[in-house]
Design a protein around this motif. Structure first.
Motif, PDB file in Angstrom:
ATOM      1  N   TRP A   9       0.982  -1.247   0.098  1.00  0.00           N
ATOM      2  CA  TRP A   9      -0.040  -0.091  -0.033  1.00  0.00           C
ATOM      3  C   TRP A   9       1.023   1.116   0.076  1.00  0.00           C
ATOM      4  N   TYR A  10       0.341   2.134  -0.782  1.00  0.00           N
ATOM      5  CA  TYR A  10       1.266   3.491  -0.848  1.00  0.00           C
ATOM      6  C   TYR A  10       0.102   4.700  -0.834  1.00  0.00           C
ATOM      7  N   ALA A  11       0.367   5.897  -0.465  1.00  0.00           N
ATOM      8  CA  ALA A  11      -0.520   6.719  -0.611  1.00  0.00           C
ATOM      9  C   ALA A  11       0.113   7.745  -1.752  1.00  0.00           C
ATOM     10  N   ILE A  12      -0.909   8.222  -2.559  1.00  0.00           N
ATOM     11  CA  ILE A  12      -0.446   9.101  -3.392  1.00  0.00           C
ATOM     12  C   ILE A  12      -1.339  10.443  -3.064  1.00  0.00           C
ATOM     13  N   TYR A  13      -0.477  11.792  -3.759  1.00  0.00           N
ATOM     14  CA  TYR A  13      -1.254  12.982  -3.416  1.00  0.00           C
ATOM     15  C   TYR A  13      -2.031  13.098  -4.910  1.00  0.00           C
ATOM     16  N   THR A  14      -3.229  13.706  -4.641  1.00  0.00           N
ATOM     17  CA  THR A  14      -3.782  14.154  -5.830  1.00  0.00           C
ATOM     18  C   THR A  14      -4.393  15.595  -6.098  1.00  0.00           C
ATOM     19  N   LYS A  15      -4.946  15.940  -6.981  1.00  0.00           N
ATOM     20  CA  LYS A  15      -5.451  17.370  -6.933  1.00  0.00           C
ATOM     21  C   LYS A  15      -6.368  17.707  -5.943  1.00  0.00           C
ATOM     22  N   PRO A  16      -6.691  18.527  -5.615  1.00  0.00           N
ATOM     23  CA  PRO A  16      -7.710  18.697  -4.590  1.00  0.00           C
ATOM     24  C   PRO A  16      -9.051  18.553  -4.963  1.00  0.00           C
ATOM     25  N   ARG A  17      -9.876  17.964  -4.412  1.00  0.00           N
ATOM     26  CA  ARG A  17     -11.188  17.319  -4.770  1.00  0.00           C
ATOM     27  C   ARG A  17     -11.265  16.360  -5.934  1.00  0.00           C
ATOM     28  N   TRP A  18     -10.115  15.682  -6.316  1.00  0.00           N
ATOM     29  CA  TRP A  18      -9.897  14.644  -7.449  1.00  0.00           C
ATOM     30  C   TRP A  18      -9.866  13.076  -6.608  1.00  0.00           C
ATOM     31  N   GLU A  19     -10.224  13.147  -5.506  1.00  0.00           N
ATOM     32  CA  GLU A  19      -9.925  11.768  -4.830  1.00  0.00           C
ATOM     33  C   GLU A  19     -10.732  10.702  -5.278  1.00  0.00           C
ATOM     34  N   LYS A  20     -12.023  10.729  -5.443  1.00  0.00           N
ATOM     35  CA  LYS A  20     -13.042   9.807  -5.816  1.00  0.00           C
ATOM     36  C   LYS A  20     -12.969   9.553  -7.545  1.00  0.00           C
ATOM     37  N   LYS A  21     -12.599  10.593  -8.171  1.00  0.00           N
ATOM     38  CA  LYS A  21     -12.501  10.456  -9.716  1.00  0.00           C
ATOM     39  C   LYS A  21     -11.215   9.679 -10.071  1.00  0.00           C
ATOM     40  N   ILE A  22     -10.111   9.825  -9.175  1.00  0.00           N
ATOM     41  CA  ILE A  22      -8.742   9.241  -9.446  1.00  0.00           C
ATOM     42  C   ILE A  22      -9.043   7.723  -9.115  1.00  0.00           C
ATOM     43  N   ASP A  23      -9.567   7.655  -7.828  1.00  0.00           N
ATOM     44  CA  ASP A  23      -9.821   6.195  -7.444  1.00  0.00           C
ATOM     45  C   ASP A  23     -10.615   5.384  -8.562  1.00  0.00           C
ATOM     46  N   SER A  24     -11.763   5.762  -9.128  1.00  0.00           N
ATOM     47  CA  SER A  24     -12.387   4.926  -9.930  1.00  0.00           C
ATOM     48  C   SER A  24     -11.363   4.911 -11.241  1.00  0.00           C
ATOM     49  N   VAL A  25     -10.796   5.825 -11.830  1.00  0.00           N
ATOM     50  CA  VAL A  25      -9.949   5.851 -12.939  1.00  0.00           C
ATOM     51  C   VAL A  25      -9.042   4.540 -12.632  1.00  0.00           C
ATOM     52  N   LEU A  26      -8.443   4.589 -11.632  1.00  0.00           N
ATOM     53  CA  LEU A  26      -7.256   3.655 -11.170  1.00  0.00           C
ATOM     54  C   LEU A  26      -7.899   2.255 -11.282  1.00  0.00           C
ATOM     55  N   ILE A  27      -9.100   2.110 -10.795  1.00  0.00           N
ATOM     56  CA  ILE A  27      -9.653   0.698 -10.540  1.00  0.00           C
ATOM     57  C   ILE A  27     -10.012   0.349 -11.952  1.00  0.00           C
ATOM     58  N   ARG A  28     -10.331   1.264 -13.119  1.00  0.00           N
ATOM     59  CA  ARG A  28     -10.575   0.795 -14.243  1.00  0.00           C
ATOM     60  C   ARG A  28      -9.368   0.394 -15.115  1.00  0.00           C
ATOM     61  N   LYS A  29      -8.246   1.168 -14.755  1.00  0.00           N
ATOM     62  CA  LYS A  29      -6.917   0.583 -15.245  1.00  0.00           C
ATOM     63  C   LYS A  29      -6.518  -0.737 -14.618  1.00  0.00           C
ATOM     64  N   GLY A  30      -7.260  -1.196 -13.945  1.00  0.00           N
ATOM     65  CA  GLY A  30      -6.663  -2.583 -13.137  1.00  0.00           C
ATOM     66  C   GLY A  30      -5.865  -2.483 -11.787  1.00  0.00           C
ATOM     67  N   ILE A  31      -5.830  -1.177 -11.410  1.00  0.00           N
ATOM     68  CA  ILE A  31      -5.074  -0.991 -10.057  1.00  0.00           C
ATOM     69  C   ILE A  31      -5.778  -1.212  -8.798  1.00  0.00           C
ATOM     70  N   GLU A  32      -5.281  -1.676  -7.932  1.00  0.00           N
ATOM     71  CA  GLU A  32      -6.054  -1.770  -6.652  1.00  0.00           C
ATOM     72  C   GLU A  32      -6.064  -0.343  -6.035  1.00  0.00           C
ATOM     73  N   SER A  33      -7.125   0.319  -5.825  1.00  0.00           N
ATOM     74  CA  SER A  33      -7.149   1.459  -5.170  1.00  0.00           C
ATOM     75  C   SER A  33      -7.906   1.751  -4.338  1.00  0.00           C
ATOM     76  N   TRP A  34      -7.929   2.487  -3.254  1.00  0.00           N
ATOM     77  CA  TRP A  34      -8.855   2.682  -1.952  1.00  0.00           C
ATOM     78  C   TRP A  34      -9.057   4.382  -1.624  1.00  0.00           C
ATOM     79  N   CYS A  35     -10.153   4.950  -1.827  1.00  0.00           N
ATOM     80  CA  CYS A  35     -10.405   6.014  -1.276  1.00  0.00           C
ATOM     81  C   CYS A  35     -11.474   6.053  -0.198  1.00  0.00           C
ATOM     82  N   PRO A  36     -10.705   6.110   1.042  1.00  0.00           N
ATOM     83  CA  PRO A  36     -11.888   5.798   2.175  1.00  0.00           C
ATOM     84  C   PRO A  36     -12.673   7.139   2.307  1.00  0.00           C
ATOM     85  N   LEU A  37     -13.905   6.931   2.353  1.00  0.00           N
ATOM     86  CA  LEU A  37     -14.881   7.632   2.552  1.00  0.00           C
ATOM     87  C   LEU A  37     -15.657   7.724   3.715  1.00  0.00           C
TER      88      LEU A  37
END
Length: 169
Positions: A9-37
């Motif tokens: 597990w690693y943490a990545i910095y995202t653009k502000p307010r892009w967390e959910k969008k990046i999470d879904s894009v990474l999942i579509r790319k086949g990367i295990e991603s988690w944005c805790p909500l």
């Protein structure tokens, strides 16, 4: 010797307010991603509404091996990995699991603050719940709060506990 293809597990910095969008894009790319909500009540001028907001502002967690790093960074809105001691900070599986378990509890509330500027207080041990046997530091005004630091994130997670759940170490 550690295998470079071991997923961590690693943490990545995202653009502000892009967390959910990046999470879904990474999942579509086949990367295990988690944005805790977590669910938060928001007040508008005409109504109140429960919304899901990212727990960590401008952070998304990914579980990847070394070969997937560039795939993560080539995602629009992903700025960089969170670094600790000059290398991408590895987050322990147990820390991620503890957050997931806690967020699954009814009425779970976590507040995130930066760890800058805090002096350490009494060391305590949690004696009940998903954080059982975890140690933390009690801070001012806090008979009910324990800080549990996520290593390498530069963040402190405040979890509210009844004082009876804690013992001083």
């Amino acid at each position: 010797m550690e295998n470079k293809l071991t997923k961590k597990w690693y943490a990545i910095y995202t653009k502000p307010r892009w967390e959910k969008k990046i999470d879904s894009v990474l999942i579509r790319k086949g990367i295990e991603s988690w944005c805790p909500l977590q669910k938060v009540e928001r007040q508008w001028s005409d109504r109140k509404k429960i919304v899901e907001e990212p727990l960590f502002k401008s952070y998304v967690f990914v579980r990847i091996d070394d070969t997937e790093r560039s795939k993560v960074l080539m995602t629009d809105g992903a700025l960089n990995f969170v670094y600790y001691l000059g290398k991408p900070a590895v987050i322990k599986d147990e820390e991620v699991e503890n957050i997931k378990l806690y967020l699954a509890e009814k009425d779970a509330r976590i507040t995130i603050i930066s760890d800058e500027g805090f002096s350490s207080g009494d060391l305590v041990k949690v004696n009940y719940g998903v954080f059982m046997d975890q140690e933390g530091t009690v801070v001012r005004g806090g008979k009910k709060k324990v800080y549990v630091q996520l290593q390498g994130l530069g963040q402190v997670m405040i979890v509210e506990f009844p004082a009876t759940f804690l013992t001083v170490k």
